[in-house]
Design an enzyme around this catalytic site. Structure first.
Site, PDB file in Angstrom:
ATOM      1  N   GLU A  87     -17.374  -0.273   7.442  1.00  0.00           N
ATOM      2  CA  GLU A  87     -17.119  -0.977   6.171  1.00  0.00           C
ATOM      3  C   GLU A  87     -18.082  -2.159   6.018  1.00  0.00           C
ATOM      4  O   GLU A  87     -18.622  -2.401   4.940  1.00  0.00           O
ATOM      5  CB  GLU A  87     -15.676  -1.488   6.130  1.00  0.00           C
ATOM      6  CG  GLU A  87     -14.655  -0.369   5.967  1.00  0.00           C
ATOM      7  CD  GLU A  87     -13.218  -0.851   6.072  1.00  0.00           C
ATOM      8  OE1 GLU A  87     -12.370  -0.294   5.377  1.00  0.00           O
ATOM      9  OE2 GLU A  87     -12.939  -1.773   6.858  1.00  0.00           O
ATOM     10  N   LYS A  91      -1.650 -10.129   0.256  1.00  0.00           N
ATOM     11  CA  LYS A  91      -2.765 -10.279   1.195  1.00  0.00           C
ATOM     12  C   LYS A  91      -3.421 -11.661   1.120  1.00  0.00           C
ATOM     13  O   LYS A  91      -4.296 -11.974   1.919  1.00  0.00           O
ATOM     14  CB  LYS A  91      -3.849  -9.227   0.906  1.00  0.00           C
ATOM     15  CG  LYS A  91      -3.366  -7.777   0.914  1.00  0.00           C
ATOM     16  CD  LYS A  91      -3.091  -7.301   2.297  1.00  0.00           C
ATOM     17  CE  LYS A  91      -2.737  -5.834   2.389  1.00  0.00           C
ATOM     18  NZ  LYS A  91      -3.770  -4.913   1.990  1.00  0.00           N
TER      19      LYS A  91
HETATM   20  C1  5RP Z   1      -9.561  -0.504   6.889  1.00  0.00           C
HETATM   21  C2  5RP Z   1      -9.416  -1.734   6.091  1.00  0.00           C
HETATM   22  C3  5RP Z   1      -8.557  -1.667   4.876  1.00  0.00           C
HETATM   23  O1  5RP Z   1      -9.333  -1.898   3.753  1.00  0.00           O
HETATM   24  C4  5RP Z   1      -7.460  -2.681   5.012  1.00  0.00           C
HETATM   25  O2  5RP Z   1      -6.727  -2.403   6.188  1.00  0.00           O
HETATM   26  C5  5RP Z   1      -6.517  -2.682   3.807  1.00  0.00           C
HETATM   27  O3  5RP Z   1      -5.812  -1.482   3.750  1.00  0.00           O
HETATM   28  P1  5RP Z   1      -4.698  -1.197   2.657  1.00  0.00           P
HETATM   29  O4  5RP Z   1      -5.373  -1.147   1.324  1.00  0.00           O
HETATM   30  O5  5RP Z   1      -4.092   0.133   3.081  1.00  0.00           O
HETATM   31  O6  5RP Z   1      -3.677  -2.300   2.735  1.00  0.00           O
HETATM   32  O7  5RP Z   1      -9.986  -2.768   6.373  1.00  0.00           O
HETATM   33  O8  5RP Z   1     -10.273  -0.715   8.076  1.00  0.00           O
END
Ligand code: 5RP
Length: 236
Positions: free
Chosen positions: A112, A130
């Site tokens: 990522e 978040k």
């Molecule tokens: C994966 C990530 C995801 O983007 C992060 O965990 C958020 O996930 P979600 O949208 O399911 O809450 O960093 O490595």
């Protein structure tokens, strides 16, 4: 499903849709990982199918993104075949007021970071749960490690004041194995006062591939919220 889960799902769908709506025809698009980005990939596929946009190509950040892109009819490419990425859409586990992130809840943060930092416009999609004042307050910091370096890296993390734990798999016996064949250590730090410095310090430990701190790379955060019972998307 509980009402709370339903509300979070609606927020994720709305931000996913809002981010997908920003993709223009002809774009190279970084496709992030996680449940929120999954909605963005789905809506992107719908826009392509309806003819609203055309000629886009996706660069997946994980097997998950690649499987979803194929499922929703988004053609894929690789970093060997393009000289830029127009836009990347990705989720996060924590977002601070400076738009710094903790990522890696899906163990995909190494790929990522490669894709998201290359994008001319990096959009983060999250539900309001978040948002934090300080990184590390709700989520452990993921660190991807080569398996043979697990023990020395754990020791080094403890020396830095962290409490490391090996991430264990669900529906598979043993540890989580990343898309690159490595392991993930989740680290609790009492306080992450300088995310930029910690990001570099962790990546300097031999055997560490990358950690989940994303500092100074986010261009725009789309936050899914519920106000007066209605979902809305706020930008910052
Ligand atoms: C994966 C990530 C995801 O983007 C992060 O965990 C958020 O996930 P979600 O949208 O399911 O809450 O960093 O490595």
């Amino acid at each position: 499903m509980s009402t709370e889960n339903d509300v979070v799902k609606v927020m994720k769908q709305e931000v996913g849709k809002a981010a997908a709506a920003r993709v223009k025809s002809g774009s190279i698009v970084g496709l992030g990982t996680g449940s929120t980005t999954a909605y963005a990939i789905e809506y992107l596929g719908e826009r392509l199918k309806s003819g609203e946009i055309k000629d886009i190509k996706g660069i997946p950040t994980s097997f998950q993104a690649s499987v979803l892109a194929k499922q929703y009819g988004i053609p894929l490419t690789t970093l060997d075949e393009v000289d830029h990425i127009d836009i990347a859409i990705d989720g996060a586990d924590e977002v601070d007021p400076q738009k710094n992130l903790i990522k890696g809840g899906g163990a995909a943060h190494t790929r990522e970071k490669i894709v998201d930092t290359l994008a001319e416009l990096f959009i983060v999609v999250v539900d309001s749960g978040k948002l934090v004042d300080k990184l590390g307050s709700t989520f452990l910091l993921p660190v991807e490690v080569l398996p043979m370096a697990m023990t020395p890296v754990m020791r080094a993390l403890e020396k830095l004041g962290g409490k490391p734990q090996l991430r264990m798999a669900v529906k598979k016996a043993g540890p989580v194995i990343t898309d690159q064949g490595n392991m993930v250590i989740d680290v609790k730090f009492d306080s992450i006062d300088n995310p930029a410095e910690l990001e570099k310090t962790l990546n300097n430990i031999p055997g560490v591939l990358d950690n989940g701190l994303f500092v100074g790379v986010t261009d725009l955060v789309l936050v899914g919220e519920i106000k007066d019972g209605q979902p809305l998307v706020r930008e910052f």
